[in-house]
Design a protein around this motif. Structure first.
Motif, PDB file in Angstrom:
ATOM      1  N   MET A  16      -1.158   4.586   5.496  1.00  0.00           N
ATOM      2  CA  MET A  16      -1.375   4.539   4.046  1.00  0.00           C
ATOM      3  C   MET A  16      -1.024   5.842   3.338  1.00  0.00           C
ATOM      4  O   MET A  16      -0.978   5.891   2.118  1.00  0.00           O
ATOM      5  CB  MET A  16      -2.846   4.206   3.747  1.00  0.00           C
ATOM      6  N   THR A  17      -0.758   6.903   4.082  1.00  0.00           N
ATOM      7  CA  THR A  17      -0.580   8.218   3.459  1.00  0.00           C
ATOM      8  C   THR A  17       0.608   8.292   2.500  1.00  0.00           C
ATOM      9  O   THR A  17       0.607   9.119   1.604  1.00  0.00           O
ATOM     10  CB  THR A  17      -0.418   9.330   4.514  1.00  0.00           C
ATOM     11  N   LYS A  18       1.597   7.422   2.654  1.00  0.00           N
ATOM     12  CA  LYS A  18       2.781   7.451   1.783  1.00  0.00           C
ATOM     13  C   LYS A  18       2.529   6.746   0.446  1.00  0.00           C
ATOM     14  O   LYS A  18       3.365   6.780  -0.440  1.00  0.00           O
ATOM     15  CB  LYS A  18       3.972   6.767   2.469  1.00  0.00           C
ATOM     16  N   LEU A  19       1.389   6.063   0.336  1.00  0.00           N
ATOM     17  CA  LEU A  19       1.130   5.245  -0.854  1.00  0.00           C
ATOM     18  C   LEU A  19       0.286   5.978  -1.889  1.00  0.00           C
ATOM     19  O   LEU A  19      -0.423   6.926  -1.571  1.00  0.00           O
ATOM     20  CB  LEU A  19       0.396   3.959  -0.440  1.00  0.00           C
ATOM     21  N   GLU A  20       0.344   5.469  -3.123  1.00  0.00           N
ATOM     22  CA  GLU A  20      -0.510   5.977  -4.208  1.00  0.00           C
ATOM     23  C   GLU A  20      -1.954   5.565  -3.918  1.00  0.00           C
ATOM     24  O   GLU A  20      -2.193   4.544  -3.282  1.00  0.00           O
ATOM     25  CB  GLU A  20      -0.076   5.341  -5.546  1.00  0.00           C
ATOM     26  N   PRO A  21      -2.943   6.346  -4.441  1.00  0.00           N
ATOM     27  CA  PRO A  21      -4.364   6.029  -4.171  1.00  0.00           C
ATOM     28  C   PRO A  21      -4.757   4.584  -4.476  1.00  0.00           C
ATOM     29  O   PRO A  21      -5.451   3.959  -3.670  1.00  0.00           O
ATOM     30  CB  PRO A  21      -5.118   7.013  -5.075  1.00  0.00           C
ATOM     31  N   GLN A  22      -4.305   4.031  -5.616  1.00  0.00           N
ATOM     32  CA  GLN A  22      -4.716   2.652  -5.928  1.00  0.00           C
ATOM     33  C   GLN A  22      -4.093   1.665  -4.941  1.00  0.00           C
ATOM     34  O   GLN A  22      -4.691   0.638  -4.608  1.00  0.00           O
ATOM     35  CB  GLN A  22      -4.413   2.273  -7.389  1.00  0.00           C
ATOM     36  N   GLU A  23      -2.877   1.984  -4.438  1.00  0.00           N
ATOM     37  CA  GLU A  23      -2.250   1.111  -3.431  1.00  0.00           C
ATOM     38  C   GLU A  23      -2.995   1.230  -2.103  1.00  0.00           C
ATOM     39  O   GLU A  23      -3.152   0.241  -1.384  1.00  0.00           O
ATOM     40  CB  GLU A  23      -0.778   1.497  -3.227  1.00  0.00           C
ATOM     41  N   GLN A  24      -3.472   2.434  -1.795  1.00  0.00           N
ATOM     42  CA  GLN A  24      -4.234   2.638  -0.548  1.00  0.00           C
ATOM     43  C   GLN A  24      -5.477   1.748  -0.550  1.00  0.00           C
ATOM     44  O   GLN A  24      -5.792   1.112   0.452  1.00  0.00           O
ATOM     45  CB  GLN A  24      -4.636   4.109  -0.402  1.00  0.00           C
ATOM     46  N   ILE A  78       3.708  -3.957   1.172  1.00  0.00           N
ATOM     47  CA  ILE A  78       3.626  -3.297  -0.146  1.00  0.00           C
ATOM     48  C   ILE A  78       4.856  -2.423  -0.375  1.00  0.00           C
ATOM     49  O   ILE A  78       5.419  -2.396  -1.464  1.00  0.00           O
ATOM     50  CB  ILE A  78       2.325  -2.475  -0.256  1.00  0.00           C
ATOM     51  N   MET A  79       5.292  -1.724   0.662  1.00  0.00           N
ATOM     52  CA  MET A  79       6.452  -0.849   0.498  1.00  0.00           C
ATOM     53  C   MET A  79       7.712  -1.661   0.220  1.00  0.00           C
ATOM     54  O   MET A  79       8.555  -1.249  -0.563  1.00  0.00           O
ATOM     55  CB  MET A  79       6.622   0.072   1.705  1.00  0.00           C
ATOM     56  N   GLU A  80       7.836  -2.810   0.846  1.00  0.00           N
ATOM     57  CA  GLU A  80       9.000  -3.653   0.585  1.00  0.00           C
ATOM     58  C   GLU A  80       8.959  -4.173  -0.854  1.00  0.00           C
ATOM     59  O   GLU A  80       9.983  -4.287  -1.505  1.00  0.00           O
ATOM     60  CB  GLU A  80       9.047  -4.833   1.574  1.00  0.00           C
ATOM     61  N   ARG A  81       7.756  -4.440  -1.334  1.00  0.00           N
ATOM     62  CA  ARG A  81       7.596  -4.949  -2.688  1.00  0.00           C
ATOM     63  C   ARG A  81       7.989  -3.880  -3.715  1.00  0.00           C
ATOM     64  O   ARG A  81       8.535  -4.176  -4.761  1.00  0.00           O
ATOM     65  CB  ARG A  81       6.129  -5.349  -2.870  1.00  0.00           C
ATOM     66  N   THR A  82       7.664  -2.606  -3.396  1.00  0.00           N
ATOM     67  CA  THR A  82       7.914  -1.530  -4.358  1.00  0.00           C
ATOM     68  C   THR A  82       9.158  -0.733  -3.972  1.00  0.00           C
ATOM     69  O   THR A  82       9.399   0.338  -4.501  1.00  0.00           O
ATOM     70  CB  THR A  82       6.717  -0.567  -4.411  1.00  0.00           C
TER      71      THR A  82
END
Length: 175
Positions: free
Chosen positions: A15-23, A51-55
């Motif tokens: 999860m470290t690559k994601l924004e806090p709300q995405e985490q 989620i990463m594929e979506r964004t």
């Protein structure tokens, strides 16, 4: 369900690559998938991937663009890491690329553009075709190693000597 916290680094690392709300979204989804229990690292990683594929940023690679292969955590690309490749097809989340020994489908995270000028890209296309023809003719292993080393060049041209050796090999395979 919202009081379940991670119990190991393996659950948090993806999860470290994601924004806090995405985490937060990932964690809640992972807990749900784990049936309301602490999810495994694998479950978390799968949710992050979705989620990463979506964004995902749109694929900006161009046909004919010369890129470097980044093997990262892809075992299929291990011996191709650092090699150059030429984009032959552009898909949503991947590109097909031509290398000295054939075509490969490569995810965007495994490509990095060399930012070559169009003329340099054309030059590399010619070099790629030449190496490919000789490589596919199945010469000795030592010759194939030489061709492989040309596939790792960090420049858009062959030296005079490399060009002479390749020309000699081309004569050998045309014969």
């Amino acid at each position: 369900m919202d009081h379940i916290l991670p119990t190991s680094e393996r659950q948090v690392r993806p999860m470290t690559k994601l924004e806090p709300q995405e985490q937060q979204e990932v964690w809640l989804t992972a807990v749900e998938l784990a049936g309301g229990k602490v999810p495994t690292g694998r479950i978390v990683k799968d949710v992050v991937q979705k989620i990463m594929e979506r964004t995902e940023v749109p694929n900006t690679y161009q046909l004919g663009e010369v890129c470097q292969i980044l093997a990262k955590d892809n075992p299929e690309l291990r011996d191709k890491g650092g090699c150059w490749a030429i984009v032959s097809a552009v898909n949503d989340f991947s590109c097909s690329v031509r290398m000295w020994d054939g075509e490969y489908a490569v995810g965007l995270q495994h490509l990095k553009s060399y930012e070559y000028l169009p003329a340099e890209c054309e030059q590399m296309q010619v070099i790629c075709d030449r190496i490919n023809r000789v490589y596919s003719s199945g010469l000795e292993e030592s010759v194939q190693k030489f061709l492989e080393s040309l596939g790792k060049l960090r420049r858009s041209y062959l030296t005079d000597l490399e060009d002479k050796v390749l020309s000699l090999l081309e004569l050998e395979t045309d014969g």
